[in-house]
Motif scaffolding. Structure first.
Motif, PDB file in Angstrom:
ATOM      1  N   GLY A   1      42.329  11.753 -21.334  1.00  0.00           N
ATOM      2  CA  GLY A   1      42.100  13.173 -21.056  1.00  0.00           C
ATOM      3  C   GLY A   1      42.116  14.015 -22.318  1.00  0.00           C
ATOM      4  N   LEU A   2      43.066  13.758 -23.196  1.00  0.00           N
ATOM      5  CA  LEU A   2      43.131  14.507 -24.462  1.00  0.00           C
ATOM      6  C   LEU A   2      41.939  14.193 -25.351  1.00  0.00           C
ATOM      7  CD1 LEU A   2      46.962  14.266 -25.209  1.00  0.00           C
ATOM      8  CD2 LEU A   2      45.668  16.233 -24.314  1.00  0.00           C
TER       9      LEU A   2
ATOM     10  N   ALA B   1      39.034  16.098 -23.999  1.00  0.00           N
ATOM     11  CA  ALA B   1      39.148  17.530 -24.284  1.00  0.00           C
ATOM     12  C   ALA B   1      38.707  17.826 -25.718  1.00  0.00           C
ATOM     13  CB  ALA B   1      40.584  18.006 -24.045  1.00  0.00           C
TER      14      ALA B   1
ATOM     15  N   GLY C   1      34.947  18.129 -20.689  1.00  0.00           N
ATOM     16  CA  GLY C   1      36.152  18.953 -20.720  1.00  0.00           C
ATOM     17  C   GLY C   1      36.850  18.995 -19.372  1.00  0.00           C
ATOM     18  N   ALA C   2      36.075  19.158 -18.302  1.00  0.00           N
ATOM     19  CA  ALA C   2      36.660  19.201 -16.961  1.00  0.00           C
ATOM     20  C   ALA C   2      37.333  17.872 -16.622  1.00  0.00           C
ATOM     21  CB  ALA C   2      35.584  19.543 -15.929  1.00  0.00           C
TER      22      ALA C   2
ATOM     23  N   LEU D   1      40.551  17.550 -18.681  1.00  0.00           N
ATOM     24  CA  LEU D   1      41.640  18.373 -18.148  1.00  0.00           C
ATOM     25  C   LEU D   1      42.229  17.768 -16.883  1.00  0.00           C
ATOM     26  CD1 LEU D   1      40.296  22.001 -18.743  1.00  0.00           C
ATOM     27  CD2 LEU D   1      42.138  20.812 -19.969  1.00  0.00           C
TER      28      LEU D   1
ATOM     29  N   ALA E   1      44.405  14.865 -17.929  1.00  0.00           N
ATOM     30  CA  ALA E   1      45.622  15.284 -18.639  1.00  0.00           C
ATOM     31  C   ALA E   1      46.606  16.034 -17.739  1.00  0.00           C
ATOM     32  CB  ALA E   1      45.251  16.145 -19.840  1.00  0.00           C
ATOM     33  N   ILE E   2      46.082  16.785 -16.764  1.00  0.00           N
ATOM     34  CA  ILE E   2      46.942  17.601 -15.909  1.00  0.00           C
ATOM     35  C   ILE E   2      47.469  16.822 -14.700  1.00  0.00           C
ATOM     36  CG2 ILE E   2      46.982  19.646 -14.414  1.00  0.00           C
ATOM     37  CD1 ILE E   2      44.983  20.940 -16.366  1.00  0.00           C
TER      38      ILE E   2
END
Length: 127
Positions: free
Chosen positions: A45-46, A49, A16-17, A20, A23-24
Motif C-alpha cells: 500500500g505504501l 501511494a 493511489g486508491a 490507501l 495501508a488503511i
C-alpha cells in the motif's frame, strides 16, 4: 480520446486508491487473501501511494518526460509479471479470492501499461 496525460492520471488515481485501501485496511484485506501477515499489505500500500504521487506528478509536467514515462511503464510491466508468477505458482498459499484479486489488478495494470505505451508512441510522433 484518452491522451497519455489522462492515462497517467487514471493510473495515479487507481494506484493511489488501491494503496490507501491496503495501508488503511490491511487486516481486512489480509483476511480476504487468507493471510495473517498485515505488514505485506501495508508495504504494498505504501509503495502504491508513493508510485501514485510519482505518476501524478509526471502527468502534470509540460512537456512530459519520456524517461519517466518509460520508468512508470517498466514498473507496471514488472507488477504484471510478478502477479502472473504469484498466481502461476500459487505463491504464499492465498485464497482463491486472493489470487483472483491479484489477477484482476494485474489485468488493470497491464491495460494501463498498454495505454501508456500507445500514448508514448503517439506523443513521440507529435514531438
Amino acid at each position: 480520446m484518452l491522451t497519455l496525460k489522462n492515462v497517467l492520471i487514471i493510473n495515479a488515481l487507481t494506484s493511489g486508491a488501491t494503496g490507501l485501501l491496503l495501508a488503511i485496511f490491511p487486516s481486512y484485506i489480509a483476511e480476504l487473501f487468507g493471510s495473517s501477515q498485515n505488514i505485506a499489505f501495508i508495504a504494498v500500500g505504501l509503495f502504491l501511494a508513493v508510485f501514485a504521487v510519482i505518476v501524478f506528478s509526471q502527468s502534470r509536467r509540460n512537456p512530459l518526460s519520456k524517461s519517466w514515462i518509460k520508468f512508470i511503464i517498466a514498473l507496471d510491466i514488472l507488477w504484471v509479471l510478478e502477479s502472473v508468477m504469484i498466481i502461476a505458482t500459487q505463491m504464499f498459499g492465498l485464497t482463491s479470492l486472493g489470487y483472483l484479486l491479484i489477477g484482476a489488478v494485474a489485468f488493470w495494470v497491464a491495460l494501463m501499461a498498454f495505454l501508456q505505451i500507445r500514448g508514448l508512441k503517439e506523443f513521440s510522433l507529435i514531438r
